[in-house]
Design an enzyme around this catalytic site. Structure first.
Site, PDB file in Angstrom:
ATOM      1  N   GLU A 107      31.036  13.935  -0.943  1.00  0.00           N
ATOM      2  CA  GLU A 107      31.247  14.015  -2.143  1.00  0.00           C
ATOM      3  C   GLU A 107      32.759  13.248  -3.391  1.00  0.00           C
ATOM      4  OE1 GLU A 107      32.188  18.016  -0.921  1.00  0.00           O
ATOM      5  OE2 GLU A 107      30.386  18.883  -1.887  1.00  0.00           O
ATOM      6  N   GLU A 127      25.714  20.045   5.093  1.00  0.00           N
ATOM      7  CA  GLU A 127      26.365  21.630   4.687  1.00  0.00           C
ATOM      8  C   GLU A 127      26.107  22.420   5.311  1.00  0.00           C
ATOM      9  OE1 GLU A 127      27.598  19.164   3.045  1.00  0.00           O
ATOM     10  OE2 GLU A 127      29.573  19.333   2.595  1.00  0.00           O
TER      11      GLU A 127
END
Ligand SMILES: NC(=O)c1ccc[n+]([C@@H]2O[C@H](COP(=O)([O-])OP(=O)(O)OC[C@H]3O[C@@H](n4cnc5c(N)ncnc54)[C@H](O)[C@@H]3O)[C@@H](O)[C@H]2O)c1
Length: 695
Positions: A107, A127
């Protein structure tokens, strides 16, 4: 404290190097450091562009696991503050990526204006494996760079992908084979002063025609992720990227992320992640304990377990000396190992040369002298103390000093086994699960005399052969089988009291167990338990307690292998079929014991079976047989088919609430004729009354 950022400049390019070993976890100090370094470069008139990089092994592995569950994890600046600071830099930022670039790390890279990666770097958003979605713009940025389908595949699977695969996509501006920082500096020099491209301002490729794809994705993801809500929510977050403006998409991502954080499934997955790491630590064996060298291993017994254990060792590159007392048994064992490898080759999961190389590393033998130079020997002979005694006395006589002598016993007293040698400090239990080359669990049984370096070496070996190891003290059945006995007794008690086996199996499968207890019994073979019960009764000089299981065995119904057990089976078919004969046997058994059957709800079936595990787990914990509740969960998840989304029996009890578990146990214990094992364990009572929890 050392600063987790190294700041330097190359001409007019600032190089910000993240330096938070081992994986550049994005802890609070690193997050603050990145913003400070971006600001410093921004304020320096001599700087016209910025490179953000990490170490050779990690650009960044994402969130810092050491911060999990601490206030620091959520202390500003969070990643959600860092990324806009990078993206809004007035000077272009180029990410130079090598090693792992995962989760928050990716990210962060996607908030940079350009990305250069080493071809071998691995990029991913894992995740979902913790029951979450990427929580810092990953679901909104990746579709803008890769398009919906490729982005969703990565987010839903959580699997890391080699950077080389992204060559030519907007995710990576350049993929290089070496010199990633040099290449990033060169790119930074080139783009300095040009308009700055921002990922959040990009359109999502394919957004206009997204509906058909999203519909398909919703259906297939839902079908593939029973029990887990996160994968379906990955689709919704990516859909928001396609359908909504940036700010709204970000809001959706945040809402989904926070909602998933509260789910028991995510709690379970995060618990398991932490529990596996915790299990590797033995409180009184420090991390730096010197290890003994394990270069050659002996295996005694080439039966079911010996063969599987040998394969697990061979698969990890170790040479194995395999001993049996009879040539025929040795030949049989070797043939089974070969057949197993051949099947793997047929499935395309192993090259024929690899099979040959592994088989060539076996030295078959009928003589104990062949064990003289092994560093470790694992015994997997019959489960009888007399046989174990014969084996360990011989090993003691021939093995070199310092060799580790291990037993794969399922139930026997390891201290007694150690006493058959002059070197009890070198004796340990290595309890594998069947099939030993497949099952991930290894219970490491620590005797009273077992030396710390023998334990540490065994833990290291477990890692080498890709097992998850849990240390257990010595007791009947150790952690797993001792609890299993209570589970089995609870299931049998249900049958006696009125629940049909089909109902018990169905209820436990509904809870998530891979298979109900009676189907497991039919699969494993009912004769094994029967033989054990007979032997134990004989040893104790008492008659065997009557049971339906005994009646089945007396009728030759040993399970699938005889075509009948708790169920009936058609030839060549493993589907269980209800058999009225079993219902008759159950009725006769109840009549013999004078039991009037009653009906049970599925919820009570689950309570009885699972709380029986929990109660015994609590005893195991208070006796110090297991070091921590999460170790028990790891045993059950990896060795006994306990559903991952429940996080293990002890976490499940925490989630249900210990006062609720306690009340149920008190109710079961108060029933007329209730078994004493239903009495709540003192630790459970203490925790329930003090508002505590196991984990
Ligand atoms: N089967 C399981 O699921 C399982 C799981 C975990 C642990 N265990 C334990 O592993 C051990 C072996 O179980 P198994 O299921 O592989 O049994 P098995 O009967 O399949 O194999 C035992 C092998 O040991 C050999 N053997 C017997 N005495 C010997 C001796 N003195 N020297 C050398 N070889 C000898 C036998 O010939 C046989 O091949 C037992 O202690 C058992 O409790 C079994």
């Amino acid at each position: 404290m050392s600063t987790p950022i190294q700041y330097s400049s190359r001409g007019s390019v600032a190089v910000i190097q993240m330096d938070n070993p081992p994986v550049n976890g994005l802890g609070h100090a690193l997050r603050s450091g990145i913003i400070a370094a971006i600001d410093r470069a921004g304020a320096d008139a001599a700087i016209s562009a910025i490179v953000l990089t990490g170490s050779d092994s990690a650009f960044s592995g994402g969130a810092d696991v050491r911060e999990f569950g601490t206030p620091k994890a959520g202390t500003a600046p969070t990643l959600l503050n860092v990324l806009p600071a990078v993206e809004d830099s007035a000077k272009p930022v180029v990410a130079a990526i090598s090693g792992n670039c995962l989760g928050g790390g990716l990210e962060l890279a996607m908030s940079c204006h350009y990305r250069v990666a080493l071809a071998t770097a691995t990029l991913g958003l894992p995740e979902v494996k913790l029951g979450l979605i990427p929580g810092a713009s990953g679901t909104q940025r990746l579709p803008r760079l890769l398009g919906l389908e490729a982005a969703l595949n990565m987010i839903v699977s959580g699997a890391p992908v080699a950077a080389a695969k992204f060559k030519g996509t907007p995710l990576l501006d350049e993929v290089v084979d070496a010199g990633v920082v040099d290449a990033a500096v060169a790119l930074a020099q080139k783009v300095a002063g040009q308009p700055i491209p921002k990922v959040r301002e990009r359109a999502v490729p394919g957004a206009k025609t997204a509906d058909a794809f999203l519909g398909f994705a919703r259906n297939s993801v839902a079908a593939a992720s029973k029990h887990f809500p996160a994968p379906a929510q990955c689709v919704e977050a990516v859909a928001a990227a396609a359908k909504k403006p940036w700010a709204e998409g970000m809001k959706t991502e945040r809402e989904i992320f926070l909602a998933l954080m509260q789910t028991p499934e995510s709690r379970a997955l995060r618990h398991v992640f932490a529990a596996e790491r915790a299990a590797a630590k033995i409180p009184d064996v420090p991390a730096g304990t010197p290890l003994r060298t394990i270069a050659k291993v002996g295996v005694i017994g080439a039966g079911t377990m010996g063969g599987g254990i040998a394969m697990a060792l061979l698969n990890a590159g170790l040479p194995v000396v395999l001993l049996e007392t009879q040539q025929a048994a040795l030949d049989r064992g070797l043939a089974t190992i070969r057949k197993n490898y051949e099947n793997t080759v047929k499935k395309g999961k192993l090259e024929p040369e690899q099979m040959d190389e592994r088989l060539a590393r076996i030295t078959p033998t009928l003589h104990y002298e062949a064990m003289a130079d092994v560093d470790l020997v694992i015994e997997a002979v019959f489960e009888e103390m007399g046989v174990k005694q014969a084996v360990f006395s011989q090993l003691d006589a021939v093995c070199k000093p310092g060799a580790i002598l291990a037993s794969n016993t399922s139930y026997l007293d390891l201290n007694q086994i150690a006493g058959f040698t002059q070197r009890p400090q070198d004796v340990i239990g290595l309890h594998f699960f069947s099939p030993a080359n497949v099952m991930r669990l290894l219970e490491i049984v620590r005797g009273t005399a077992t030396a710390p370096d023998v334990l540490a070496t065994s833990m290291a070996l477990a890692k080498r052969i890709k097992k998850v190891a849990v240390v257990s003290g010595v007791c009947d059945g150790f952690i797993g089988n001792r609890m299993l006995a209570r589970y089995g007794a609870a299931a049998a008690g249900l049958i006696d009291a009125g629940a049909p086996p089909q109902q018990v199996d169905k209820a436990m499968e509904g809870f998530g167990m891979a298979m109900g207890p009676f189907r497991v019994g039919d699969l494993a073979g009912l004769d094994i338990g029967w033989a054990t019960r007979k032997r134990r009764a004989a040893q104790a000089g008492v008659a065997m307690a009557p049971s339906v299981a005994n009646r089945l065995c007396e009728a030759g119904r040993f399970g699938q292998k005889t075509g009948a057990g708790w169920y009936r089976y058609e030839a060549g078919n493993r589907t269980p079929i209800n058999d009225p004969v079993v219902a008759e046997m159950i009725a006769a058994h109840r009549a013999e014991l004078g039991i009037t059957p009653r009906a049970f709800g599925d919820a009570e079936v689950v309570e009885r079976c699972i709380y029986a595990l929990v109660n015994e787990g609590a005893r195991i914990l208070e006796e110090g047989i297991a070091a921590r509740a999460s170790d028990i969960d790891i045993v059950y998840l990896n060795g006994y088919g306990f559903p991952l989304h429940r996080g293990g029996p002890m976490l499940y009890a925490d989630i249900v609430g210990l006062p609720n578990v306690l009340r149920a146990l008190q109710r079961f214990a108060a029933e007329p004729g209730a078994d004493a094992s239903w009495q709540p364990a003192p630790l459970l009572v203490k925790l329930a009354e003090s508002g505590g929890s196991f984990n």
